[in-house]
Design a protein around this motif. Structure first.
Motif, PDB file in Angstrom:
ATOM      1  N   MET A 164      -6.498  -4.358  -6.068  1.00  0.00           N
ATOM      2  CA  MET A 164      -6.139  -2.866  -5.040  1.00  0.00           C
ATOM      3  C   MET A 164      -7.948  -2.620  -4.824  1.00  0.00           C
ATOM      4  O   MET A 164      -8.468  -2.813  -5.511  1.00  0.00           O
ATOM      5  CB  MET A 164      -5.971  -2.249  -6.744  1.00  0.00           C
ATOM      6  N   LYS A 165      -7.724  -2.062  -3.830  1.00  0.00           N
ATOM      7  CA  LYS A 165      -9.092  -1.819  -3.267  1.00  0.00           C
ATOM      8  C   LYS A 165      -9.005  -0.255  -3.582  1.00  0.00           C
ATOM      9  O   LYS A 165      -7.557   0.520  -2.773  1.00  0.00           O
ATOM     10  CB  LYS A 165      -8.592  -2.326  -1.793  1.00  0.00           C
ATOM     11  N   LYS A 166      -9.568   0.181  -3.041  1.00  0.00           N
ATOM     12  CA  LYS A 166      -9.518   1.776  -2.838  1.00  0.00           C
ATOM     13  C   LYS A 166      -9.993   2.231  -1.235  1.00  0.00           C
ATOM     14  O   LYS A 166     -10.934   1.998  -1.094  1.00  0.00           O
ATOM     15  CB  LYS A 166     -10.612   2.847  -4.067  1.00  0.00           C
ATOM     16  N   LEU A 167      -9.849   2.663  -0.072  1.00  0.00           N
ATOM     17  CA  LEU A 167      -9.856   3.082   0.482  1.00  0.00           C
ATOM     18  C   LEU A 167      -9.874   4.811   1.414  1.00  0.00           C
ATOM     19  O   LEU A 167      -8.618   5.143   1.284  1.00  0.00           O
ATOM     20  CB  LEU A 167      -9.647   2.474   1.979  1.00  0.00           C
ATOM     21  N   ARG A 168     -11.034   5.167   0.464  1.00  0.00           N
ATOM     22  CA  ARG A 168     -10.582   6.870   1.109  1.00  0.00           C
ATOM     23  C   ARG A 168     -10.169   7.537   0.427  1.00  0.00           C
ATOM     24  O   ARG A 168     -10.855   7.369  -1.538  1.00  0.00           O
ATOM     25  CB  ARG A 168     -10.554   7.232   2.364  1.00  0.00           C
ATOM     26  N   ASN A 169      -8.802   8.159   0.062  1.00  0.00           N
ATOM     27  CA  ASN A 169      -7.962   9.180  -0.891  1.00  0.00           C
ATOM     28  C   ASN A 169      -7.295   7.523  -1.620  1.00  0.00           C
ATOM     29  O   ASN A 169      -6.223   8.166  -1.949  1.00  0.00           O
ATOM     30  CB  ASN A 169      -7.532   9.974  -0.566  1.00  0.00           C
ATOM     31  N   LYS A 170      -6.911   6.742  -0.701  1.00  0.00           N
ATOM     32  CA  LYS A 170      -5.548   5.940  -0.963  1.00  0.00           C
ATOM     33  C   LYS A 170      -5.923   5.304  -1.815  1.00  0.00           C
ATOM     34  O   LYS A 170      -6.999   3.895  -1.264  1.00  0.00           O
ATOM     35  CB  LYS A 170      -4.812   6.678   0.606  1.00  0.00           C
ATOM     36  N   GLU A 171      -5.015   4.434  -2.665  1.00  0.00           N
ATOM     37  CA  GLU A 171      -4.918   2.520  -2.827  1.00  0.00           C
ATOM     38  C   GLU A 171      -4.390   2.090  -1.658  1.00  0.00           C
ATOM     39  O   GLU A 171      -2.890   1.977  -2.204  1.00  0.00           O
ATOM     40  CB  GLU A 171      -5.192   2.144  -4.375  1.00  0.00           C
ATOM     41  N   VAL A 172      -4.997   0.630  -1.729  1.00  0.00           N
ATOM     42  CA  VAL A 172      -4.046  -0.189  -1.061  1.00  0.00           C
ATOM     43  C   VAL A 172      -3.538  -1.616  -2.030  1.00  0.00           C
ATOM     44  O   VAL A 172      -5.336  -2.218  -2.656  1.00  0.00           O
ATOM     45  CB  VAL A 172      -4.746  -1.256  -0.045  1.00  0.00           C
ATOM     46  N   SER A 173      -2.775  -2.132  -1.775  1.00  0.00           N
ATOM     47  CA  SER A 173      -2.875  -3.462  -2.949  1.00  0.00           C
ATOM     48  C   SER A 173      -2.818  -4.805  -2.091  1.00  0.00           C
ATOM     49  O   SER A 173      -1.839  -4.489  -0.820  1.00  0.00           O
ATOM     50  CB  SER A 173      -1.068  -3.168  -3.257  1.00  0.00           C
ATOM     51  N   SER A 174      -3.591  -6.147  -2.329  1.00  0.00           N
ATOM     52  CA  SER A 174      -3.001  -7.134  -1.975  1.00  0.00           C
ATOM     53  C   SER A 174      -3.335  -8.102  -2.973  1.00  0.00           C
ATOM     54  O   SER A 174      -2.599  -7.787  -4.108  1.00  0.00           O
ATOM     55  CB  SER A 174      -4.178  -7.469  -1.287  1.00  0.00           C
ATOM     56  N   VAL A 175      -1.762  -8.800  -2.453  1.00  0.00           N
ATOM     57  CA  VAL A 175      -1.648 -10.417  -2.704  1.00  0.00           C
ATOM     58  C   VAL A 175      -2.828 -11.527  -2.132  1.00  0.00           C
ATOM     59  O   VAL A 175      -2.128 -11.827  -1.157  1.00  0.00           O
ATOM     60  CB  VAL A 175      -0.496 -10.602  -3.382  1.00  0.00           C
ATOM     61  N   LYS A 214       3.581  -5.215   3.372  1.00  0.00           N
ATOM     62  CA  LYS A 214       4.130  -6.112   3.942  1.00  0.00           C
ATOM     63  C   LYS A 214       4.807  -7.321   3.649  1.00  0.00           C
ATOM     64  O   LYS A 214       6.066  -7.999   3.945  1.00  0.00           O
ATOM     65  CB  LYS A 214       3.182  -5.963   5.431  1.00  0.00           C
ATOM     66  N   PHE A 215       3.907  -7.904   2.896  1.00  0.00           N
ATOM     67  CA  PHE A 215       4.431  -9.460   2.269  1.00  0.00           C
ATOM     68  C   PHE A 215       6.105  -9.197   1.320  1.00  0.00           C
ATOM     69  O   PHE A 215       6.525  -9.736   1.708  1.00  0.00           O
ATOM     70  CB  PHE A 215       3.025  -9.419   1.338  1.00  0.00           C
ATOM     71  N   ARG A 216       5.566  -7.984   1.011  1.00  0.00           N
ATOM     72  CA  ARG A 216       6.977  -7.794  -0.414  1.00  0.00           C
ATOM     73  C   ARG A 216       8.096  -7.257   0.747  1.00  0.00           C
ATOM     74  O   ARG A 216       9.388  -8.033  -0.172  1.00  0.00           O
ATOM     75  CB  ARG A 216       6.916  -6.246  -1.262  1.00  0.00           C
ATOM     76  N   GLU A 217       8.100  -6.903   1.890  1.00  0.00           N
ATOM     77  CA  GLU A 217       9.147  -6.978   2.292  1.00  0.00           C
ATOM     78  C   GLU A 217      10.633  -8.012   3.325  1.00  0.00           C
ATOM     79  O   GLU A 217      11.660  -7.849   3.758  1.00  0.00           O
ATOM     80  CB  GLU A 217       8.685  -5.541   4.063  1.00  0.00           C
ATOM     81  N   SER A 218       9.564  -8.675   3.725  1.00  0.00           N
ATOM     82  CA  SER A 218       9.850 -10.082   4.716  1.00  0.00           C
ATOM     83  C   SER A 218       9.833 -11.350   3.198  1.00  0.00           C
ATOM     84  O   SER A 218      10.572 -12.030   3.676  1.00  0.00           O
ATOM     85  CB  SER A 218       8.150 -10.773   5.206  1.00  0.00           C
ATOM     86  N   TYR A 219       9.081 -11.007   2.138  1.00  0.00           N
ATOM     87  CA  TYR A 219       9.672 -12.504   0.904  1.00  0.00           C
ATOM     88  C   TYR A 219       9.623 -11.445  -0.486  1.00  0.00           C
ATOM     89  O   TYR A 219       9.407 -11.933  -0.893  1.00  0.00           O
ATOM     90  CB  TYR A 219       8.229 -13.386   1.051  1.00  0.00           C
ATOM     91  N   PRO A 220      11.064 -10.542  -0.054  1.00  0.00           N
ATOM     92  CA  PRO A 220      11.313 -10.122  -1.582  1.00  0.00           C
ATOM     93  C   PRO A 220      11.549 -10.820  -2.668  1.00  0.00           C
ATOM     94  O   PRO A 220      11.215 -10.586  -4.028  1.00  0.00           O
ATOM     95  CB  PRO A 220      12.273  -9.697  -1.614  1.00  0.00           C
ATOM     96  N   GLU A 221      12.180 -12.576  -2.405  1.00  0.00           N
ATOM     97  CA  GLU A 221      12.200 -13.339  -3.188  1.00  0.00           C
ATOM     98  C   GLU A 221      10.925 -13.747  -4.501  1.00  0.00           C
ATOM     99  O   GLU A 221      10.925 -13.956  -5.386  1.00  0.00           O
ATOM    100  CB  GLU A 221      12.939 -14.453  -2.983  1.00  0.00           C
ATOM    101  N   LEU A 222       9.638 -13.293  -3.619  1.00  0.00           N
ATOM    102  CA  LEU A 222       8.157 -13.954  -4.620  1.00  0.00           C
ATOM    103  C   LEU A 222       8.393 -12.888  -5.475  1.00  0.00           C
ATOM    104  O   LEU A 222       7.429 -12.930  -6.398  1.00  0.00           O
ATOM    105  CB  LEU A 222       7.641 -13.986  -3.283  1.00  0.00           C
TER     106      LEU A 222
END
Length: 63
Positions: free
Chosen positions: A14-25, A44-52
């Motif tokens: 989880m990275k904090k960019l200005r006032n929002k948090e962005v989650s990466s895998v 974006k990854f969750r949209e493409s590969y929800p089964e993961l």
């Protein structure tokens, strides 16, 4: 065209960019040329590969 598929998720960050948090895998991709890992935006990854994210992918347990 060489097809690569996501094999597993190895981490979450989880990275904090200005006032929002962005989650990466951290995703390990695999194909005929071997495996490699890169960080992807979780949303974006969750949209493409929800089964993961369902807990079971190709018989393997994930997040």
């Amino acid at each position: 065209t060489i097809e690569t598929l996501p094999l597993r998720i190895e981490g979450r960050e989880m990275k904090k960019l200005r006032n929002k948090e962005v989650s990466s895998v951290k995703v390990v991709w695999g194909g005929p040329v071997g495996e490699y890992a890169i960080w992807e935006l979780e949303s974006k990854f969750r949209e493409s590969y929800p089964e993961l994210f369902s807990g079971n992918f190709l018989g393997r347990k994930f997040f």
